[in-house]
Each structure stands twice: as structure tokens, then as C-alpha cells.
Write a protein that holds these residues in place. Structure first.
Motif, PDB file in Angstrom:
ATOM      1  N   THR A 133       0.848  -1.201   0.000  1.00 19.80           N
ATOM      2  CA  THR A 133       0.000   0.000   0.000  1.00 19.80           C
ATOM      3  C   THR A 133       0.879   1.245   0.000  1.00 19.80           C
ATOM      4  OG1 THR A 133      -1.620  -1.233   1.250  1.00 19.80           O
ATOM      5  CG2 THR A 133      -1.934   1.137   1.166  1.00 19.80           C
ATOM      6  N   ALA A 134       1.976   1.154   0.747  1.00 19.70           N
ATOM      7  CA  ALA A 134       2.895   2.290   0.788  1.00 19.70           C
ATOM      8  C   ALA A 134       3.467   2.592  -0.589  1.00 19.70           C
ATOM      9  CB  ALA A 134       4.029   1.997   1.774  1.00 19.70           C
ATOM     10  N   HIS A 135       3.525   1.580  -1.439  1.00 17.66           N
ATOM     11  CA  HIS A 135       4.031   1.786  -2.803  1.00 17.66           C
ATOM     12  C   HIS A 135       2.901   1.969  -3.814  1.00 17.66           C
ATOM     13  CE1 HIS A 135       7.650   0.120  -0.904  1.00 17.66           C
ATOM     14  NE2 HIS A 135       8.256   0.942  -1.747  1.00 17.66           N
ATOM     15  N   GLY A 136       1.684   2.093  -3.328  1.00 13.73           N
ATOM     16  CA  GLY A 136       0.587   2.443  -4.236  1.00 13.73           C
ATOM     17  C   GLY A 136      -0.217   1.267  -4.735  1.00 13.73           C
ATOM     18  N   ILE A 137       0.049   0.067  -4.247  1.00 17.07           N
ATOM     19  CA  ILE A 137      -0.743  -1.081  -4.683  1.00 17.07           C
ATOM     20  C   ILE A 137      -1.853  -1.301  -3.654  1.00 17.07           C
ATOM     21  CG2 ILE A 137      -0.724  -3.570  -5.154  1.00 17.07           C
ATOM     22  CD1 ILE A 137       2.173  -3.263  -6.004  1.00 17.07           C
ATOM     23  N   THR A 138      -3.070  -1.070  -4.105  1.00 18.77           N
ATOM     24  CA  THR A 138      -4.204  -1.198  -3.185  1.00 18.77           C
ATOM     25  C   THR A 138      -5.103  -2.335  -3.639  1.00 18.77           C
ATOM     26  OG1 THR A 138      -5.405   0.432  -4.479  1.00 18.77           O
ATOM     27  CG2 THR A 138      -4.169   1.255  -2.592  1.00 18.77           C
ATOM     28  N   ASP A 139      -6.132  -2.574  -2.841  1.00 18.46           N
ATOM     29  CA  ASP A 139      -7.009  -3.699  -3.144  1.00 18.46           C
ATOM     30  C   ASP A 139      -8.059  -3.382  -4.205  1.00 18.46           C
ATOM     31  OD1 ASP A 139      -5.691  -5.233  -1.391  1.00 18.46           O
ATOM     32  OD2 ASP A 139      -7.047  -4.861   0.290  1.00 18.46           O
ATOM     33  N   GLY A 140      -8.101  -2.147  -4.659  1.00 19.87           N
ATOM     34  CA  GLY A 140      -9.190  -1.720  -5.528  1.00 19.87           C
ATOM     35  C   GLY A 140      -9.293  -2.466  -6.851  1.00 19.87           C
ATOM     36  N   LYS A 141      -8.169  -2.679  -7.507  1.00 17.85           N
ATOM     37  CA  LYS A 141      -8.198  -3.271  -8.850  1.00 17.85           C
ATOM     38  C   LYS A 141      -7.569  -4.656  -8.826  1.00 17.85           C
ATOM     39  CE  LYS A 141      -7.706   1.112 -11.323  1.00 17.85           C
ATOM     40  NZ  LYS A 141      -6.777   1.937 -12.113  1.00 17.85           N
ATOM     41  N   PRO A 142      -7.963  -5.513  -9.790  1.00 19.75           N
ATOM     42  CA  PRO A 142      -7.272  -6.810  -9.874  1.00 19.75           C
ATOM     43  C   PRO A 142      -5.800  -6.583 -10.230  1.00 19.75           C
ATOM     44  CG  PRO A 142      -8.734  -6.495 -11.762  1.00 19.75           C
ATOM     45  CD  PRO A 142      -9.011  -5.371 -10.815  1.00 19.75           C
ATOM     46  N   GLU A 154      -7.011  -2.158 -19.489  1.00 18.51           N
ATOM     47  CA  GLU A 154      -8.022  -3.197 -19.246  1.00 18.51           C
ATOM     48  C   GLU A 154      -8.462  -3.233 -17.782  1.00 18.51           C
ATOM     49  OE1 GLU A 154      -9.499  -5.120 -21.642  1.00 18.51           O
ATOM     50  OE2 GLU A 154      -8.416  -3.761 -22.976  1.00 18.51           O
ATOM     51  N   GLY A 155      -7.929  -2.312 -16.992  1.00 15.80           N
ATOM     52  CA  GLY A 155      -8.422  -2.174 -15.627  1.00 15.80           C
ATOM     53  C   GLY A 155      -7.613  -2.897 -14.563  1.00 15.80           C
ATOM     54  N   TYR A 156      -6.411  -3.282 -14.883  1.00 17.45           N
ATOM     55  CA  TYR A 156      -5.574  -3.975 -13.900  1.00 17.45           C
ATOM     56  C   TYR A 156      -4.605  -2.995 -13.230  1.00 17.45           C
ATOM     57  CZ  TYR A 156      -7.079  -8.351 -16.070  1.00 17.45           C
ATOM     58  OH  TYR A 156      -7.829  -9.386 -16.541  1.00 17.45           O
ATOM     59  N   ALA A 157      -4.282  -3.319 -12.010  1.00 10.16           N
ATOM     60  CA  ALA A 157      -3.114  -2.686 -11.377  1.00 10.16           C
ATOM     61  C   ALA A 157      -1.952  -3.626 -11.651  1.00 10.16           C
ATOM     62  CB  ALA A 157      -3.343  -2.550  -9.891  1.00 10.16           C
ATOM     63  N   VAL A 158      -0.792  -3.075 -11.995  1.00  7.25           N
ATOM     64  CA  VAL A 158       0.342  -3.929 -12.362  1.00  7.25           C
ATOM     65  C   VAL A 158       1.496  -3.703 -11.393  1.00  7.25           C
ATOM     66  CG1 VAL A 158       1.949  -4.585 -14.189  1.00  7.25           C
ATOM     67  CG2 VAL A 158      -0.334  -3.770 -14.779  1.00  7.25           C
ATOM     68  N   ALA A 159       2.034  -4.797 -10.899  1.00  6.49           N
ATOM     69  CA  ALA A 159       3.247  -4.732 -10.074  1.00  6.49           C
ATOM     70  C   ALA A 159       4.378  -5.323 -10.901  1.00  6.49           C
ATOM     71  CB  ALA A 159       3.065  -5.524  -8.799  1.00  6.49           C
ATOM     72  N   ARG A 160       5.399  -4.535 -11.153  1.00  5.98           N
ATOM     73  CA  ARG A 160       6.522  -5.039 -11.956  1.00  5.98           C
ATOM     74  C   ARG A 160       7.654  -5.453 -11.030  1.00  5.98           C
ATOM     75  NH1 ARG A 160      11.021  -2.313 -14.470  1.00  5.98           N
ATOM     76  NH2 ARG A 160      11.996  -3.808 -15.866  1.00  5.98           N
ATOM     77  N   ILE A 161       8.130  -6.674 -11.223  1.00  3.66           N
ATOM     78  CA  ILE A 161       9.271  -7.157 -10.440  1.00  3.66           C
ATOM     79  C   ILE A 161      10.325  -7.682 -11.411  1.00  3.66           C
ATOM     80  CG2 ILE A 161       7.967  -7.722  -8.358  1.00  3.66           C
ATOM     81  CD1 ILE A 161       7.842 -10.601  -9.310  1.00  3.66           C
ATOM     82  N   GLY A 162      11.474  -8.031 -10.897  1.00  6.83           N
ATOM     83  CA  GLY A 162      12.527  -8.574 -11.760  1.00  6.83           C
ATOM     84  C   GLY A 162      13.841  -7.860 -11.558  1.00  6.83           C
ATOM     85  N   ASP A 163      14.643  -7.859 -12.618  1.00  8.81           N
ATOM     86  CA  ASP A 163      15.998  -7.337 -12.544  1.00  8.81           C
ATOM     87  C   ASP A 163      15.993  -5.808 -12.601  1.00  8.81           C
ATOM     88  OD1 ASP A 163      18.662  -6.782 -12.822  1.00  8.81           O
ATOM     89  OD2 ASP A 163      19.056  -8.423 -14.216  1.00  8.81           O
ATOM     90  N   PRO A 164      16.585  -5.132 -11.611  1.00 11.05           N
ATOM     91  CA  PRO A 164      16.593  -3.669 -11.632  1.00 11.05           C
ATOM     92  C   PRO A 164      17.399  -3.092 -12.802  1.00 11.05           C
ATOM     93  CG  PRO A 164      17.923  -4.487  -9.816  1.00 11.05           C
ATOM     94  CD  PRO A 164      17.225  -5.668 -10.411  1.00 11.05           C
ATOM     95  N   ASP A 165      18.280  -3.913 -13.405  1.00  8.16           N
ATOM     96  CA  ASP A 165      19.080  -3.403 -14.525  1.00  8.16           C
ATOM     97  C   ASP A 165      18.279  -3.268 -15.811  1.00  8.16           C
ATOM     98  OD1 ASP A 165      21.370  -3.271 -12.986  1.00  8.16           O
ATOM     99  OD2 ASP A 165      21.800  -5.387 -13.306  1.00  8.16           O
ATOM    100  N   ASP A 166      17.058  -3.765 -15.811  1.00  7.14           N
ATOM    101  CA  ASP A 166      16.255  -3.676 -17.039  1.00  7.14           C
ATOM    102  C   ASP A 166      15.563  -2.332 -17.195  1.00  7.14           C
ATOM    103  OD1 ASP A 166      17.017  -6.202 -17.562  1.00  7.14           O
ATOM    104  OD2 ASP A 166      15.218  -7.146 -16.780  1.00  7.14           O
ATOM    105  N   GLY A 167      15.824  -1.429 -16.321  1.00 11.16           N
ATOM    106  CA  GLY A 167      15.223  -0.093 -16.448  1.00 11.16           C
ATOM    107  C   GLY A 167      14.031   0.069 -15.520  1.00 11.16           C
ATOM    108  N   PHE A 168      13.729   1.322 -15.215  1.00  9.81           N
ATOM    109  CA  PHE A 168      12.653   1.643 -14.269  1.00  9.81           C
ATOM    110  C   PHE A 168      11.470   2.188 -15.050  1.00  9.81           C
ATOM    111  CE2 PHE A 168      10.549   4.424 -11.209  1.00  9.81           C
ATOM    112  CZ  PHE A 168      10.415   3.555 -10.135  1.00  9.81           C
ATOM    113  N   TYR A 169      10.289   1.652 -14.787  1.00  8.97           N
ATOM    114  CA  TYR A 169       9.089   2.121 -15.489  1.00  8.97           C
ATOM    115  C   TYR A 169       8.236   2.944 -14.541  1.00  8.97           C
ATOM    116  CZ  TYR A 169      10.204  -1.438 -18.956  1.00  8.97           C
ATOM    117  OH  TYR A 169      10.842  -2.190 -19.900  1.00  8.97           O
ATOM    118  N   SER A 170       7.802   4.083 -15.018  1.00 10.01           N
ATOM    119  CA  SER A 170       6.974   4.930 -14.178  1.00 10.01           C
ATOM    120  C   SER A 170       5.727   5.332 -14.966  1.00 10.01           C
ATOM    121  CB  SER A 170       7.787   6.169 -13.777  1.00 10.01           C
ATOM    122  OG  SER A 170       6.960   7.079 -13.113  1.00 10.01           O
TER     123      SER A 170
END
Lengths: 255, 598
Positions: free
Chosen positions: A23-32, A55-71
Motif C-alpha cells: 500500500t505504501a508503494h501504491g498497490i491497493t485492493d481496488g483493482k485486480p 483493461e483495468g488492472y493494477a500492475v506490479a513489476r518485479i525482476g531485474d533492476p538493470d532492465d530499467g525503471f518504469y513509471s
């Protein structure tokens, strides 16, 4: 045993603690939620993420930090989250409507938590073949570096292909005989659409081409297991390779 | 006419010295080129044939045949290479010495990468490790870390190197060619066998020189294990490397400049910019960046990175960066991977020359020159094309990426490009790189001065207007005119030490198999046990084959003798008995008659 969904229960304390962190990072329960992990080209990743958000989803991106930061709006990039508790991925996956991944570890985490998984840019059909019916995979386009021609999916089930793959991935040889092209944006959006349709309809029907592909994989696995320890390990067990499927647009190409 | 013998590992090294060889031949020198291995990966053998045909004073030939263990070693490091000469396998005393030589030199090379200046060079160390049998790396991985033990091991290795005899074939080859000067390149390949040429030259009193072929030779490969009389280097930086890293006395070093780049100062584009852009498939109305591919060691899997790079450009949001053309030039020796690159996925981008183009084909060099000349900037991981771009004053860029760390921070020569005084603008991320492009594509006058200073220091240390090729040729000619050094035959202690050294050589040959240690430990007792059991079997077998039939025959003879003699005795006894009986009967009748008469 692999077919039956496993039951994993997370402790309430753990759920609460991780939820607070997300939640502190902005991922809430509102959307799938969709968990996204990929090393694909940034423009492709961006287009796919935008599609998911549309399409109405909240997306959490994980993985290698060297692949770039998406905002982007609707996308929470956790690749540079520090410290990142090891259990975060487990919670994210278990809280997702489905996951999009490139790593086998994440696909297996989805099995563990019985979450639908879409594995993209797979190079090895045996390793990536989804075990459960709620699993999908797409294969990379493999290019023969001697002829500069893309090889067929059927060719990706042959001994020369696996010998080369084994040399590159297991024995760490720098140069193989195959190069790879990632799935295109259109292909990934097709795959995600198929995943959503499957979740909605319940994975009950299967096309003839899908059954044919599964038969091909099982036959190839039986033939190759004798000559390849890798296939013996990851290939079919007593004729069972998995109930999941290859995305429709690729399965339809298998003759 | 003076004779210069130039020993090269393979004909691929001609490209570094082609103009200098022509110049020496034109000056009346007879230049003999000998190649240790043949190679046609990039048409190098054809280059040698072309060179030999260009002048009656230039001759190309294979170097003397070497034993198979060496060939195996070379092929391990370069699978496309085949050693000159007969390939039949012969295990001999000489092969054992060759194995010892290779082992000693590889260990020295391995140890150098434990030095503090190579602390980031784990991949370079790994490259030697792959060639060394495991038994050595297990020991040296521990013993090689402290500097004190490293020194002791190195001193011992130098001692062993001293007792390794020169190869008869090379001695004879040098005697037959009888050169006024022996040039060797590259000499510093890992575990190099070219050291034997220097050793033979010392023994026979022939002046020798190492020609350092390229900018990374003294830092990313092996050591100069036996010092030649002279070392020819490009610039002061290499002279420093030769002194500090290889122990070459400064007065043996000659700085000539980088003769291999001379053409870049004289060349002019072979066509107009519009023609060039149309040929390669780029929009002539826009500037383009040239992405230069790196070698397989630096960038084994470069395509995904190049795709990310292009994507970063296209989505930068800065028009002069997002709309810039992109020309990708694969490294000639690492081009196949670019078949997987889908240039159609990017607007105004092209791969050129097409993958698989013969680097010896007509116009290849001109095409490369045009690519750099017309580019607005050059991007690459770590490649000599960045030096060529600096000669033409093009802005040069790189991106430090974790996947290429072994080929950037993990090599010392990268610092010449991207360190203090370097010409490459290095970014730590693609986002920063985009900013560099945005500022440099506008033009940077200070950058041009920096380029000139770099080129003066690194490529033409004798002056920007002084080509290096004539300086190199003059340096070679001057060395040739020096009196030959005194022959240094093997001393008494060397010949004495060679006797016990044979067992060391035999051990090196055995250990070259690369088996686990326990195999060597168990080999003797196991061999003894097997021979003992085999002896038992052999004795049984011999007994069955020869002993038993003899005994059987003797028994049969004895039995027959016994039987026949017993038969004979019985018969005789029977007859004697009968005779006795008859005699008894006769005697009785006589007695009766006698008694009856009475």
C-alpha cells in the motif's frame, strides 16, 4: 499430484505486513492485480503494461533492476525496492489475478499458489510447458544463425535444437547456433487476451491444434529423453507433460 | 639482401602489419612470414596468399610442425584453427616437454590475473582457468592469492622454463632461414608456444623482437615469459605496460605508433552521403549513429542490448535523439548473432554490412570508413572501432552495463577509452546515455580537441602528421642492422637440471589429462593391484596352456611305463613261474625216478 491445485495459506501477520508495504508503494485492493516480470524490450514491455492498465488492472513489476525503471500510472515498479523481502514475490503472486513472467521460478511460484500464469519468450518448450490447465506459454522465435532463417516450433522439439540450447544454457558456451527474437507487442497482447478469456471461461475447451502440439511435445520428449538428460528431467512423465497450453496463435502454426 | 623472418600465430595478424610488410619488401628486404596455425574463419589464409603474390620479396609458409599436445591446446582455445603439419598422434619425450612448457606458461598467465591491477578481471582469469587442468587451478586458486607465494611460484616457474629445451624443429627452421631479425607476434597468447622461437633465437644468436599487435595485447592476455631483445609498441601507455606488467627493460622498447590505423588518416569517403545512406537503407535526410559491435569475448550476447539501446533512443522524447538513424555494424568475428536482430522492428535502422560479409572482400574497409565518416557519433561496448572513430573526430559513446562489466571495467584497456584522457563518453544507464547523445549531437568543439590529443598520444605519438608505418619499418630496419647477439647455448646447470626435469615433463603430460586429483593418487596402487591380479591370471593361463599338458603327458608316460613294465614284469613273472614250475616238476620226476630206483 502435479495436476491437483495445492493449498498454500499465508499467515495473517505476514499478509498484513506485506499488504501495508505494498500500500505504501501504491498497490491497493481496488483493482485486480497482475504481476509482471520480463526482460523484453522496453517498448514492448511498455505497450503491454499500458494495455493491462487500460483493461483495468493494477500492475506490479518485479525482476531485474538493470532492465530499467518504469513509471506509468497504474504500474508499480518494485524492481528497485530496497530492501525487498524475499516473501514479497510470494505475496504478490498469490494476490494476483494472473502473472506474466519470463522466469521459471515465478511460473513455479504461480503453481504453488494456484495462480494462472503466462510465461513469455520461452526458449525451451519442455521447461516452460505449463503443468496446470490455467497456465499459458509463448515461445520466442528461434533463428538458425547458420541460415538466418527462423525455425519452426516443430524444429524446437528436435535433438539438434536441444543440444545447442543445452550447450548455451547448461554448459555456458558463449556462442550457440540459435539466436532469439522476443514476442512482439501484438503477440503478447493476444496472449494476455487469451489468458483473460481462459480465466473467464474456465479453461474447459481445447482446440485440435493445441492437442496436436501437446502430442508432439510428449512424443518428442519420449524420443529425446534417451539422449538428453535435460529432456529426461523436464520432459513428460509417463506421457504427462502438463495440462496447460501454448498460446493459440503459435499452436495453430504447428503442423 | 637482408632477411626478416616474421612469425605470426595465424594469417589474421597480417592486417596489423600489411602496409609495413609492403614497405619493408619495397625497401629490398626479404620478408618471410611463417604461420603457426592456418585459419580461414575470416578468409585469413586468402590474405596470406594475396600478400605473397604482391611482391617477390614476400614469402608465406607454415611454421614447423609441432607436437599434437600443442595442437590440442590451440584448438581448445580456437576451434576453427588447425595446426600446420602432420596430425598423427605421437606420444614422445618431446611431447612431454611441450606439455610442461604449455603448463608452465599457462600457470604464469593464470597467476598474473591475481595481481591487484586485475582485481576486476575475473573473466580474464576464468579464460585461463578453462585451459588449465583442474588440478592446478585447485591448488593455485588458494596458493596464488598471497603475493609472497605468487612470487615464489613464479620464480620456480621461471626456473622450470629455463630447463625446457628448445624444439629441434624450430632450431632447424631458424638455422635454415638464417634471418637477420626475427619478429614475433602476438607472443602473449595464453600459454603461447611462440616463446620457443624467442628461446631458439637466443640459443642461436639471432636478434628477436616482439611486435605488439593491438591495444589490449599486453593487458588482457598472457605474459611475455621469455624476453626478446626488443619490443615494438604503439605508444607510451603500452611501453609502460611492457615495463611494469611484463618486466621489459625500458631501453629495449621502441615506440612506433599504431601503424594499423595509418590508412584512416589518408582515406576519403568512397561515395556521397546520400549514396551511402541509400545503400545501407537509412534516411539520408537525418543524421545517424553508428553502433559498432564488439568481439565475442566482450559481448557474446549483444543483440538484446542493442535492441534496448535503440528502444531507449526511440522513446527518449528528445527529437534529435528519437529520430536519429541507427546503423549497426556487427563485429566481423562476432557477426552471426545479428541474424536474430529484427531491424524491421525499428524505423530508420539497419544492420550493415550484411552478416557474413567477407572482411577481405573488395570495398569492406572503404565501407567501414564511410560508416564512421558519415555518422554523427559512434556507440559501442568496447571495441577498436572506437579508436578509429576518434581518428575521424566523431563523438564516441558507451554505456556501462552489468552484462558487459567483464569486458569494460574487467579489462585494463577499456580505461584508455573511457578513463581519464579517454575519448569515450561513458554513461551508467541508457537514460544518461540519451542525455549524452542529446548534448553531443549538437556539436562539441572541446570534444574535437580531446580527440586530437588522444590520437596524438595513443595512435601517433611521434606527431599527428607522422604516419606510424614508416616509423615501424625504420625501427625494424635499425634493429636488423644491429650486430647479432652472442649465441647463448644451454649452460651446464640447465643441461644437468634437464635430467630430473624429464620426470616433471612426464608428470605435466599426465596431468594435462585434466583428471581429478584422486585419479592420479590412485593410479599407481591401482595399476599395481591390476598387474598383480593380471599376473595371477596369466600364470593360471600359462599353467592351463603349457604346464598341465606337460604334467598330463608325463603322467601318461609314467603310467604307460608303469603299466607296460608291470605287464612285462607280470609276463616275465608268469613265464618264470611256469619255467620254475616246469623245472620243479622236472626235478620232482627226476627225484621220483631216483627214489624209485632205489
Amino acid at each position: 499430484m502435479l495436476r491437483a491445485p495445492s493449498t498454500v495459506s499465508l499467515s495473517p501477520d505476514f499478509i498484513e505486513q506485506t499488504r501495508r508495504q505494498l500500500t505504501a508503494h501504491g498497490i491497493t485492493d481496488g483493482k485486480p492485480l497482475v504481476t509482471f516480470e520480463s526482460r523484453t524490450r522496453p517498448d514492448i514491455a511498455r505497450a503491454v503494461l499500458e494495455f493491462l492498465v487500460r483493461e483495468g488492472y493494477a500492475v506490479a513489476r518485479i525482476g531485474d533492476p538493470d532492465d530499467g525503471f518504469y513509471s506509468y500510472d497504474g504500474v508499480t515498479d518494485l524492481t528497485r525496492l530496497a530492501p525487498r523481502p524475499p516473501s514479497l514475490e510470494l505475496f504478490l503472486v498469490s494476490a494476483s489475478a494472473f502473472i506474466v513472467c519470463e522466469s521459471i521460478d515465478l511460473q513455479q511460484l504461480a503453481y504453488l499458489t494456484n495462480i494462472p500464469s503466462l510465461m513469455i519468450n520461452a526458449r525451451d518448450p519442455f521447461v516452460a510447458y505449463p503443468v496446470r490447465a490455467n497456465g499459458l506459454m509463448t515461445l520466442s522465435t528461434a533463428v538458425d544463425l547458420d541460415t538466418a532463417q527462423a525455425i519452426t516450433i516443430t524444429d524446437m522439439l528436435t535433438q539438434p535444437y536441444f543440444r545447442d540450447l543445452h550447450k548455451q544454457q547448461v554448459r555456458g558456451r558463449r556462442r550457440g547456433s540459435h539466436g532469439y527474437r522476443d514476442n512482439t507487442t501484438e503477440e503478447l497482447i493476444d496472449a494476455i487476451t487469451e489468458m483473460r478469456a481462459g480465466i473467464a471461461a474456465g479453461w474447459t475447451t481445447e482446440s485440435e491444434s493445441q492437442s496436436r502440439f501437446r502430442t508432439r511435445v510428449v512424443e518428442a520428449g519420449a524420443a529425446l529423453a534417451a539422449v538428453s538428460a535435460h529432456v529426461a528431467e523436464w520432459g513428460p512423465d509417463d506421457g504427462f507433460i502438463g495440462d496447460g497450453r501454448l498460446v493459440r496463435f503459435q499452436a495453430d502454426r504447428v503442423s | 639482401m637482408s632477411r626478416i623472418l616474421f612469425v605470426m600465430l595465424h594469417p589474421g595478424f597480417i592486417r596489423y602489419y600489411e602496409d609495413a610488410i609492403h614497405l619493408l619488401a619495397a625497401s629490398g628486404h626479404e620478408v618471410n612470414l611463417a604461420f603457426e596455425i592456418s585459419r580461414d574463419k575470416l578468409g585469413e589464409d586468402m590474405t596470406a596468399q594475396r600478400l605473397a603474390a604482391s611482391s617477390p620479396n614476400i614469402h608465406c609458409e607454415p611454421a614447423p610442425e609441432r607436437t599434437e599436445s600443442v595442437r590440442d591446446f590451440i584448438i581448445r582455445s580456437d576451434r576453427t584453427a588447425t595446426r600446420a603439419g602432420d596430425q598423427r598422434r605421437q606420444r614422445s619425450d618431446h611431447e612431454a616437454w611441450e606439455s610442461l612448457a604449455t603448463t608452465v606458461r599457462l600457470i604464469e598467465d593464470y597467476l598474473r590475473f591475481f595481481e591487484p591491477e586485475f582485481r576486476d578481471a575475473s573473466t580474464l582469469r576464468g579464460r585461463v582457468e578453462k585451459r588449465l587442468p583442474r588440478v592446478y587451478t585447485q591448488v593455485l586458486g588458494v596458493a596464488g592469492r598471497p603475493q609472497a607465494t605468487r612470487r615464489i611460484i613464479r620464480a620456480a616457474l621461471r626456473g622450470v622454463e629455463a630447463i625446457i629445451p628448445t624444439a629441434d624443429g624450430i632450431d632447424n627452421f631458424l638455422r635454415e632461414r638464417n634471418p637477420d631479425l626475427l619478429l614475433v607476434t602476438p607472443l602473449i597468447e595464453l600459454g603461447s608456444q611462440q616463446v620457443d622461437y624467442i628461446k631458439s633465437a637466443r640459443k642461436l644468436g639471432i636478434r628477436s623482437a616482439l611486435c605488439v599487435a593491438s591495444w589490449d595485447n599486453l593487458t588482457s592476455k598472457g605474459l611475455i615469459r621469455v624476453l626478446p631483445d626488443h619490443v615494438l609498441v604503439w605508444n607510451e601507455a603500452q611501453a609502460q605496460e611492457a615495463t611494469t606488467l611484463h618486466g621489459v627493460p625500458p631501453d629495449c622498447i621502441t615506440v612506433t605508433g599504431a601503424q594499423t590505423f595509418d590508412r584512416w588518416f589518408a582515406m576519403r569517403p568512397s561515395r556521397s552521403r546520400e549514396d551511402f545512406c541509400r545503400t545501407v537503407g537509412l534516411d539520408p535526410g537525418r543524421p545517424f549513429l553508428l553502433y559498432t559491435g564488439s568481439s565475442v569475448f566482450i559481448a557474446p550476447d549483444e543483440v538484446p542490448f542493442a535492441e534496448r539501446w535503440l528502444t531507449a533512443l526511440r522513446h527518449s522524447g528528445i527529437p534529435r535523439v528519437s529520430e536519429v538513424g541507427a546503423l549497426i555494424r556487427p563485429h566481423p568475428a562476432n557477426s552471426r548473432q545479428w541474424y536474430a536482430f529484427d531491424s524491421a522492428a525499428f524505423a530508420n535502422a539497419a544492420v550493415w554490412p550484411p552478416v557474413g560479409t567477407d572482411p577481405n572482400s573488395h570495398g569492406f574497409k572503404e565501407d567501414f570508413f564511410d560508416s564512421v565518416y558519415y555518422s554523427a557519433g559512434v556507440v559501442g561496448i568496447n571495441t577498436s572501432a572506437q579508436i578509429e572513430a576518434s581518428i575521424l573526430g566523431r563523438p564516441i559513446f558507451t554505456i556501462r552495463s552489468p552484462e558487459f562489466a567483464h569486458g569494460q571495467e574487467g579489462t585494463l584497456h577499456f580505461r584508455y577509452l573511457a578513463g581519464d584522457g579517454g575519448v569515450v563518453r561513458a554513461a551508467t544507464s541508457l537514460a544518461e546515455h540519451v542525455q549524452h547523445l542529446a548534448s553531443e549531437l549538437e556539436g562539441d568543439a572541446a570534444g574535437n580537441e580531446r580527440h586530437r590529443e588522444f590520437v596524438r598520444r595513443f595512435v601517433r605519438p611521434h606527431g599527428l602528421d607522422r604516419p606510424a608505418t614508416p616509423i615501424f619499418a625504420r625501427a625494424v630496419d635499425a634493429l636488423r642492422q644491429l650486430a647479432p647477439p652472442a649465441a647463448r647455448p644451454d649452460s651446464l646447470w640447465v643441461r644437468t637440471a634437464r635430467m630430473p626435469g624429464r620426470s616433471l615433463a612426464a608428470a605435466a603430460l599426465a596431468l594435462a589429462e585434466g583428471r581429478p586429483v584422486w585419479v592420479y593418487v590412485m593410479r599407481q596402487p591401482m595399476t599395481l593391484a591390476i598387474h598383480t591380479v593380471a599376473l595371477g591370471y596369466r600364470l593360471t593361463d600359462q599353467w592351463q596352456a603349457h604346464g598341465r599338458p606337460v604334467i598330463k603327458r608325463m603322467r601318461r608316460v609314467a603310467w604307460r611305463w608303469w603299466y607296460e613294465s608291470s605287464q612285462w614284469l607280470g609276463h616275465r613273472w608268469h613265464r618264470s613261474k611256469k619255467k620254475l614250475l616246469r623245472m620243479t616238476r622236472g626235478a620232482r620226476g627226476t627225484a621220483r625216478r631216483f627214489v624209485g630206483l632205489r
